[in-house]
Design a protein around this motif. Sequence first.
Motif, PDB file in Angstrom:
ATOM      1  N   VAL A 130       0.832  -1.202   0.000  1.00  0.00           N
ATOM      2  CA  VAL A 130       0.000   0.000   0.000  1.00  0.00           C
ATOM      3  C   VAL A 130       0.869   1.254   0.000  1.00  0.00           C
ATOM      4  O   VAL A 130       0.572   2.243  -0.687  1.00  0.00           O
ATOM      5  N   ARG A 131       1.971   1.220   0.755  1.00  0.00           N
ATOM      6  CA  ARG A 131       2.877   2.376   0.779  1.00  0.00           C
ATOM      7  C   ARG A 131       3.412   2.677  -0.620  1.00  0.00           C
ATOM      8  O   ARG A 131       3.507   3.839  -1.025  1.00  0.00           O
ATOM      9  N   ARG A 132       3.753   1.638  -1.347  1.00  0.00           N
ATOM     10  CA  ARG A 132       4.255   1.857  -2.706  1.00  0.00           C
ATOM     11  C   ARG A 132       3.156   2.376  -3.631  1.00  0.00           C
ATOM     12  O   ARG A 132       3.407   3.223  -4.506  1.00  0.00           O
ATOM     13  N   CYS A 133       1.941   1.897  -3.453  1.00  0.00           N
ATOM     14  CA  CYS A 133       0.821   2.436  -4.243  1.00  0.00           C
ATOM     15  C   CYS A 133       0.607   3.913  -3.933  1.00  0.00           C
ATOM     16  O   CYS A 133       0.313   4.719  -4.842  1.00  0.00           O
ATOM     17  N   GLU A 134       0.753   4.286  -2.686  1.00  0.00           N
ATOM     18  CA  GLU A 134       0.642   5.697  -2.308  1.00  0.00           C
ATOM     19  C   GLU A 134       1.751   6.520  -2.954  1.00  0.00           C
ATOM     20  O   GLU A 134       1.536   7.671  -3.360  1.00  0.00           O
ATOM     21  N   HIS A 135       2.932   5.931  -3.042  1.00  0.00           N
ATOM     22  CA  HIS A 135       4.050   6.606  -3.705  1.00  0.00           C
ATOM     23  C   HIS A 135       3.712   6.877  -5.169  1.00  0.00           C
ATOM     24  O   HIS A 135       3.968   7.976  -5.692  1.00  0.00           O
ATOM     25  N   VAL A 136       3.115   5.893  -5.837  1.00  0.00           N
ATOM     26  CA  VAL A 136       2.702   6.088  -7.226  1.00  0.00           C
ATOM     27  C   VAL A 136       1.688   7.225  -7.326  1.00  0.00           C
ATOM     28  O   VAL A 136       1.803   8.115  -8.188  1.00  0.00           O
ATOM     29  N   ARG A 137       0.688   7.193  -6.465  1.00  0.00           N
ATOM     30  CA  ARG A 137      -0.353   8.221  -6.505  1.00  0.00           C
ATOM     31  C   ARG A 137       0.244   9.616  -6.342  1.00  0.00           C
ATOM     32  O   ARG A 137      -0.137  10.556  -7.060  1.00  0.00           O
ATOM     33  N   GLN A 138       1.195   9.761  -5.423  1.00  0.00           N
ATOM     34  CA  GLN A 138       1.800  11.064  -5.208  1.00  0.00           C
ATOM     35  C   GLN A 138       2.622  11.499  -6.412  1.00  0.00           C
ATOM     36  O   GLN A 138       2.654  12.689  -6.750  1.00  0.00           O
ATOM     37  N   ARG A 139       3.270  10.548  -7.072  1.00  0.00           N
ATOM     38  CA  ARG A 139       4.032  10.877  -8.276  1.00  0.00           C
ATOM     39  C   ARG A 139       3.116  11.427  -9.365  1.00  0.00           C
ATOM     40  O   ARG A 139       3.483  12.347 -10.101  1.00  0.00           O
ATOM     41  N   ILE A 140       1.922  10.863  -9.474  1.00  0.00           N
ATOM     42  CA  ILE A 140       0.970  11.354 -10.475  1.00  0.00           C
ATOM     43  C   ILE A 140       0.565  12.791 -10.153  1.00  0.00           C
ATOM     44  O   ILE A 140       0.601  13.677 -11.011  1.00  0.00           O
ATOM     45  N   VAL A 141       0.171  13.011  -8.909  1.00  0.00           N
ATOM     46  CA  VAL A 141      -0.289  14.347  -8.497  1.00  0.00           C
ATOM     47  C   VAL A 141       0.817  15.377  -8.672  1.00  0.00           C
ATOM     48  O   VAL A 141       0.611  16.454  -9.265  1.00  0.00           O
ATOM     49  N   ASP A 142       2.010  15.063  -8.156  1.00  0.00           N
ATOM     50  CA  ASP A 142       3.121  16.015  -8.251  1.00  0.00           C
ATOM     51  C   ASP A 142       3.498  16.282  -9.700  1.00  0.00           C
ATOM     52  O   ASP A 142       3.775  17.423 -10.088  1.00  0.00           O
ATOM     53  N   GLY A 143       3.507  15.225 -10.518  1.00  0.00           N
ATOM     54  CA  GLY A 143       3.913  15.389 -11.905  1.00  0.00           C
ATOM     55  C   GLY A 143       2.963  16.267 -12.696  1.00  0.00           C
ATOM     56  O   GLY A 143       3.392  17.125 -13.477  1.00  0.00           O
ATOM     57  N   LEU A 144       1.677  16.092 -12.498  1.00  0.00           N
ATOM     58  CA  LEU A 144       0.700  16.866 -13.253  1.00  0.00           C
ATOM     59  C   LEU A 144       0.668  18.334 -12.841  1.00  0.00           C
ATOM     60  O   LEU A 144       0.125  19.174 -13.565  1.00  0.00           O
ATOM     61  N   ARG A 145       1.264  18.632 -11.700  1.00  0.00           N
ATOM     62  CA  ARG A 145       1.331  20.028 -11.257  1.00  0.00           C
ATOM     63  C   ARG A 145       2.541  20.761 -11.809  1.00  0.00           C
ATOM     64  O   ARG A 145       2.733  21.949 -11.530  1.00  0.00           O
ATOM     65  N   THR A 146       3.396  20.067 -12.580  1.00  0.00           N
ATOM     66  CA  THR A 146       4.610  20.705 -13.095  1.00  0.00           C
ATOM     67  C   THR A 146       4.434  21.258 -14.498  1.00  0.00           C
ATOM     68  O   THR A 146       5.378  21.817 -15.052  1.00  0.00           O
TER      69      THR A 146
END
Length: 350
Positions: A130-146
């Motif tokens: 689950v921690r790794r899935c959360e890491h993926v989710r955060q990468r999506i959010v952070d990336g789309l904000r750039t």
Amino acid sequence: MNIGSARAAAADWVMRYAAGSPGYVGAYFSGSTVGKPDHDELAPASDIDVVIVTDEDSPRLKPGKLIHQDALLEVTYMPWESLGTPERVLGSYHLAGSFRVDSLISDPSGRLRRLQSEVSRQFADRTWVVRRCEHVRQRIVDGLRTINPASAWHEQVTSWLFPTGVTTHMLLVAALRNPTVRLRYTAVHDVLKQYGQPDLYEELLQLLGCAQMTPEQASGHLDGLARTFDAAAKVASTPFFFSSDITAAARRVAIDGSQALIQSGSHREAVFWMTATYARCHFILAADAPPEMQQKYLPLFEDLTRDLGLSSSNNLHERAADVLRYLPKLWKITMAIVDANPEVKGSGRL
């Protein structure tokens, strides 16, 4: 060539060119071949990923793709601090999979062996999955904000494309599959069929914009990409982290590999890496080609992005917002896969 022969070539390269370098800690295999048996054939458009771990604070620019003993290798340098502890690796979706099995090439200090043993032991624990899935989710959010509307079109498309494509990685991580790069859509298609979610796959393709792409369209765009790729490879001189992906040696991955996907009926699955490669070619052309050459090849790239439904900065931000709105549904399905996955250890929700 089978995977075992390619691994042997990679190990030989490591011992010849990396093992004696200052700060050398060790080396391991990464990427799509991890966990596969030696006797499996290595696809012509695939390479062997090798990570060189070093104590240097700022590792040298990665050699990238190179041919050694007829094997195509992808070599990357990584500081030990990026690994460091089992907990850091276990929580990182792009690092943990390499240590799930014995992937070590060389480990003179024993540090990689101790790390691999502990990561392997806990890899399938539900807490870490689950921690790794959360890491993926955060990468999506952070990336789309750039996404920067003031930057060049190829830069904007890249900033949108990669986090949009990372939606596949969330599901692959939940299924304990390798979050592969070029073949991520092919891999996630298999996962969603396995877990009874085939409709979700079409939704992921809709987010990317290629759900309605025809084989003829994909082939036409590949022709344009091949021309752009060859032009960019000839003029490339400015170093980028992806520079070795736009070379004569890498052509069999970017161009031939995409052609193989299209011919096999996976034309939509080819679109992600075709778009990524197109954008990278334009990074090179913008840096190293005269303006008239840049303008010559830009319409070909724009034809592809137009077919993906991308026409302007405002439109690109709307598409990014679509992905962000989709995340709650994607997360729900991701957790359903975690709960249904018999390899995941531990019951109950976090």
